[in-house]
Design a protein around this motif. Structure first.
Motif, PDB file in Angstrom:
ATOM      1  N   ARG A 234       0.883  -1.192   0.029  1.00 41.73           N
ATOM      2  CA  ARG A 234      -0.034   0.053  -0.181  1.00 41.73           C
ATOM      3  C   ARG A 234       0.958   1.397  -0.032  1.00 41.73           C
ATOM      4  O   ARG A 234       1.734   1.577   0.672  1.00 41.73           O
ATOM      5  N   ILE A 235       0.665   2.144  -1.052  1.00 43.84           N
ATOM      6  CA  ILE A 235       1.224   3.334  -1.055  1.00 43.84           C
ATOM      7  C   ILE A 235       0.374   4.606  -1.023  1.00 43.84           C
ATOM      8  O   ILE A 235      -0.740   4.443  -1.421  1.00 43.84           O
ATOM      9  N   SER A 236       0.833   5.782  -0.617  1.00 40.75           N
ATOM     10  CA  SER A 236       0.255   6.977  -0.797  1.00 40.75           C
ATOM     11  C   SER A 236       0.771   7.494  -2.038  1.00 40.75           C
ATOM     12  O   SER A 236       1.990   7.986  -1.873  1.00 40.75           O
ATOM     13  N   ALA A 237      -0.106   7.791  -3.343  1.00 40.44           N
ATOM     14  CA  ALA A 237       0.249   8.058  -4.220  1.00 40.44           C
ATOM     15  C   ALA A 237       0.890   9.625  -4.468  1.00 40.44           C
ATOM     16  O   ALA A 237       1.156  10.121  -5.508  1.00 40.44           O
ATOM     17  N   THR A 238       0.309  10.274  -3.520  1.00 42.01           N
ATOM     18  CA  THR A 238       0.749  11.822  -3.205  1.00 42.01           C
ATOM     19  C   THR A 238       0.641  12.221  -1.768  1.00 42.01           C
ATOM     20  O   THR A 238      -0.267  11.599  -1.029  1.00 42.01           O
ATOM     21  N   ASP A 239       1.502  13.070  -1.484  1.00 50.50           N
ATOM     22  CA  ASP A 239       1.412  13.869  -0.333  1.00 50.50           C
ATOM     23  C   ASP A 239       0.168  14.862  -0.041  1.00 50.50           C
ATOM     24  O   ASP A 239       0.249  15.354   1.169  1.00 50.50           O
ATOM     25  N   HIS A 240      -0.352  15.183  -1.207  1.00 54.50           N
ATOM     26  CA  HIS A 240      -1.135  16.495  -1.096  1.00 54.50           C
ATOM     27  C   HIS A 240      -0.737  17.521  -0.622  1.00 54.50           C
ATOM     28  O   HIS A 240      -1.252  18.461   0.258  1.00 54.50           O
ATOM     29  N   ALA A 241       0.658  17.969  -0.823  1.00 57.40           N
ATOM     30  CA  ALA A 241       1.409  18.851  -0.189  1.00 57.40           C
ATOM     31  C   ALA A 241       2.587  19.293  -1.109  1.00 57.40           C
ATOM     32  O   ALA A 241       3.388  18.370  -1.652  1.00 57.40           O
ATOM     33  N   GLU A 242       2.891  20.517  -1.336  1.00 54.60           N
ATOM     34  CA  GLU A 242       4.039  20.997  -1.978  1.00 54.60           C
ATOM     35  C   GLU A 242       5.455  20.445  -1.695  1.00 54.60           C
ATOM     36  O   GLU A 242       5.803  20.320  -0.481  1.00 54.60           O
ATOM     37  N   GLY A 243       6.063  20.097  -2.747  1.00 60.07           N
ATOM     38  CA  GLY A 243       7.326  19.426  -2.624  1.00 60.07           C
ATOM     39  C   GLY A 243       7.504  18.090  -2.105  1.00 60.07           C
ATOM     40  O   GLY A 243       8.493  17.443  -1.715  1.00 60.07           O
ATOM     41  N   ILE A 265      -0.318  -3.113  -6.240  1.00 62.27           N
ATOM     42  CA  ILE A 265      -0.290  -2.079  -5.339  1.00 62.27           C
ATOM     43  C   ILE A 265      -1.557  -1.438  -5.010  1.00 62.27           C
ATOM     44  O   ILE A 265      -2.331  -1.224  -5.973  1.00 62.27           O
ATOM     45  N   ASP A 266      -1.532  -1.358  -3.845  1.00 63.77           N
ATOM     46  CA  ASP A 266      -2.849  -0.835  -3.184  1.00 63.77           C
ATOM     47  C   ASP A 266      -2.768   0.852  -3.050  1.00 63.77           C
ATOM     48  O   ASP A 266      -1.828   1.266  -2.107  1.00 63.77           O
ATOM     49  N   VAL A 267      -3.463   1.576  -3.826  1.00 66.83           N
ATOM     50  CA  VAL A 267      -3.060   3.071  -3.899  1.00 66.83           C
ATOM     51  C   VAL A 267      -4.032   3.735  -3.179  1.00 66.83           C
ATOM     52  O   VAL A 267      -5.175   3.803  -3.377  1.00 66.83           O
ATOM     53  N   SER A 268      -3.468   4.440  -2.172  1.00 67.75           N
ATOM     54  CA  SER A 268      -4.033   5.412  -1.376  1.00 67.75           C
ATOM     55  C   SER A 268      -3.512   6.775  -1.569  1.00 67.75           C
ATOM     56  O   SER A 268      -3.018   7.004  -2.720  1.00 67.75           O
ATOM     57  N   SER A 269      -3.537   7.447  -0.482  1.00 68.13           N
ATOM     58  CA  SER A 269      -2.893   8.962  -0.577  1.00 68.13           C
ATOM     59  C   SER A 269      -2.879   9.652   0.759  1.00 68.13           C
ATOM     60  O   SER A 269      -3.720   9.256   1.482  1.00 68.13           O
ATOM     61  N   GLY A 270      -2.044  10.589   0.828  1.00 67.75           N
ATOM     62  CA  GLY A 270      -1.938  11.477   2.141  1.00 67.75           C
ATOM     63  C   GLY A 270      -1.256  10.698   3.414  1.00 67.75           C
ATOM     64  O   GLY A 270      -1.096   9.862   3.630  1.00 67.75           O
ATOM     65  N   GLY A 271      -1.692  11.644   4.532  1.00 68.75           N
ATOM     66  CA  GLY A 271      -1.279  11.168   5.737  1.00 68.75           C
ATOM     67  C   GLY A 271       0.134  11.556   6.149  1.00 68.75           C
ATOM     68  O   GLY A 271       0.475  11.438   7.433  1.00 68.75           O
ATOM     69  N   LEU A 272       0.869  12.180   5.367  1.00 65.17           N
ATOM     70  CA  LEU A 272       2.168  12.555   5.614  1.00 65.17           C
ATOM     71  C   LEU A 272       2.221  13.762   6.573  1.00 65.17           C
ATOM     72  O   LEU A 272       3.207  13.613   7.546  1.00 65.17           O
ATOM     73  N   VAL A 273       1.775  14.782   6.216  1.00 62.81           N
ATOM     74  CA  VAL A 273       1.934  16.038   6.861  1.00 62.81           C
ATOM     75  C   VAL A 273       0.391  16.504   7.139  1.00 62.81           C
ATOM     76  O   VAL A 273      -0.476  16.404   6.461  1.00 62.81           O
ATOM     77  N   ALA A 274       0.511  17.204   8.426  1.00 65.23           N
ATOM     78  CA  ALA A 274      -0.932  17.895   8.998  1.00 65.23           C
ATOM     79  C   ALA A 274      -1.438  18.765   7.833  1.00 65.23           C
ATOM     80  O   ALA A 274      -2.584  19.227   7.840  1.00 65.23           O
TER      81      ALA A 274
END
Length: 360
Positions: A234-243, A265-274
């Motif tokens: 499972r991956i987060s395919a984007t952080d939804h945050a610049e950079g 590949i189990d595709v999710s997103s986000g969760g890295l930064v508030a």
């Protein structure tokens, strides 16, 4: 209805030696109800019900490979034999109901040692309240949480070894699928993203370096799983945050995972930064799954506000994904699979106890 005219959602998917009877699966969802990492009766009834409800595959929640890898003190674990044996009983009940079940192997990294969602407190759990010091690729805190220690080379090696040991226990417990959690801001995702990985050694900098730990873990888990047991990532395919980590990088990592023995590949997103900014709407993560899938190198699953059989069928028919994970809708209706099959006119097995509800 013949197999040829069956909705794609209710066609089987064969992965290595495992044939999953349909493509509507239960996403891993933390219950925050374990004691010392041991799953309880809650987990047994929670997970087994989906096998009676038409789920093609049930994925058990993010489960700590080490005590310090748990998201909260109430998370499940699989670092000792007592936990393995408790999981084995749950797996057995799912199998008795004709279901298939996987487990998500996880290390929360800097997002570990936090309070569960309905606790009176929030943020990091202090040592005197049962918390612990967390670890990460770099000493950079998730906003509002305690600052983690940076993993050294020996610490990284221990993480790889712990994933392998957890995989061994999971297979011994009878799980049908293993999933490596590299999403939602947890440890392996922290290594993948330049927002949390500031290292200057072989685990930082380029995408190849940032993916190195994930691929080492995958190699170790694949070796334990051998040729028979499917391994998902499972991956987060984007952080939804610049950079941050991007869909294009996710697609490249997906290819590498396939080369290292991953099966999906189990595709999710986000969760890295508030400070992430997400446009949440039905199927909002499906385009990310499509981006990873378009390489043509590895199957993918889609997840994220997928709430009807018709919506799930449309996603598969469009070619965006090969399977569907759903979460909230299974919580609302543990028989979501049977309901979706009924809505789409698909012929699927029903528990004989429920046959009176099949047509009317």
């Amino acid at each position: 209805m013949t197999a040829l005219s069956a909705p794609r959602l209710f066609t089987p998917l064969t992965i290595r030696s495992l044939t999953v009877p349909n493509r509507l699966w239960v996403s891993p969802m933390c219950m925050y109800s374990a004691i010392d990492g041991v799953p309880q009766d809650w987990h047994r009834t929670h997970l087994a019900q989906f096998a009676s409800g038409g789920a093609g595959l049930i994925m058990a929640e993010a489960t700590g490979i080490v005590p310090e890898g748990r998201i909260s003190p109430r998370d499940t674990g699989i670092w000792n034999d007592e936990q393995r044996d408790a999981w084995s009983r749950i797996v057995g009940e799912v199998h008795e109901r004709g279901g298939l079940i996987g487990i998500q192997l996880a290390h929360a990294g800097r997002k570990a040692s936090t309070w569960w969602p309905w606790a009176a407190a929030a943020g990091s759990v202090r040592a005197e309240d049962g918390g612990w010091v967390t670890s990460a690729p770099s000493p950079v805190a998730f906003e509002g949480f305690a600052t983690p220690d940076a993993l050294d080379s020996a610490g990284i090696d221990r993480v790889v070894e712990a994933f392998a040991a957890a995989a061994r226990r999971a297979i011994d417990a009878g799980f049908d699928v293993l999933e490596i959690h590299a999403a939602h801001g947890y440890l392996l995702h922290q290594f993948l993203s330049p927002l949390s990985n500031l290292r200057s050694d072989e685990y930082g900098g380029s995408l190849e370096n940032r993916a190195r730990l994930l691929l080492r873990v995958l190699d170790a888990v694949r070796a334990v799983a051998a040729d028979g047991v499917p391994v998902f990532v499972r991956i987060s395919a984007t952080d939804h945050a610049e950079g941050g980590f991007t869909p294009e990088e996710a697609a490249a990592v997906g290819v590498w995972c396939g080369e290292h023995g991953a099966d999906l590949i189990d595709v999710s997103s986000g969760g890295l930064v508030a400070h992430q900014r997400i446009d949440v709407h039905p199927g909002y993560q499906v385009p990310l799954a499509a981006t990873v899938r378009q390489t043509g190198r590895i199957p993918v699953s889609a997840v994220g506000l997928i709430t009807t059989g018709g919506q799930a069928e449309e996603i598969l028919s469009s070619g965006a994904a090969d399977a569907i994970f759903a979460g909230r809708e299974w919580l609302r209706d543990p028989h979501f699979g049977l309901r979706a099959a009924h809505e789409l006119g698909a012929e699927v097995p029903w528990p004989p106890q429920y046959l009176r509800a099949r047509w009317r």
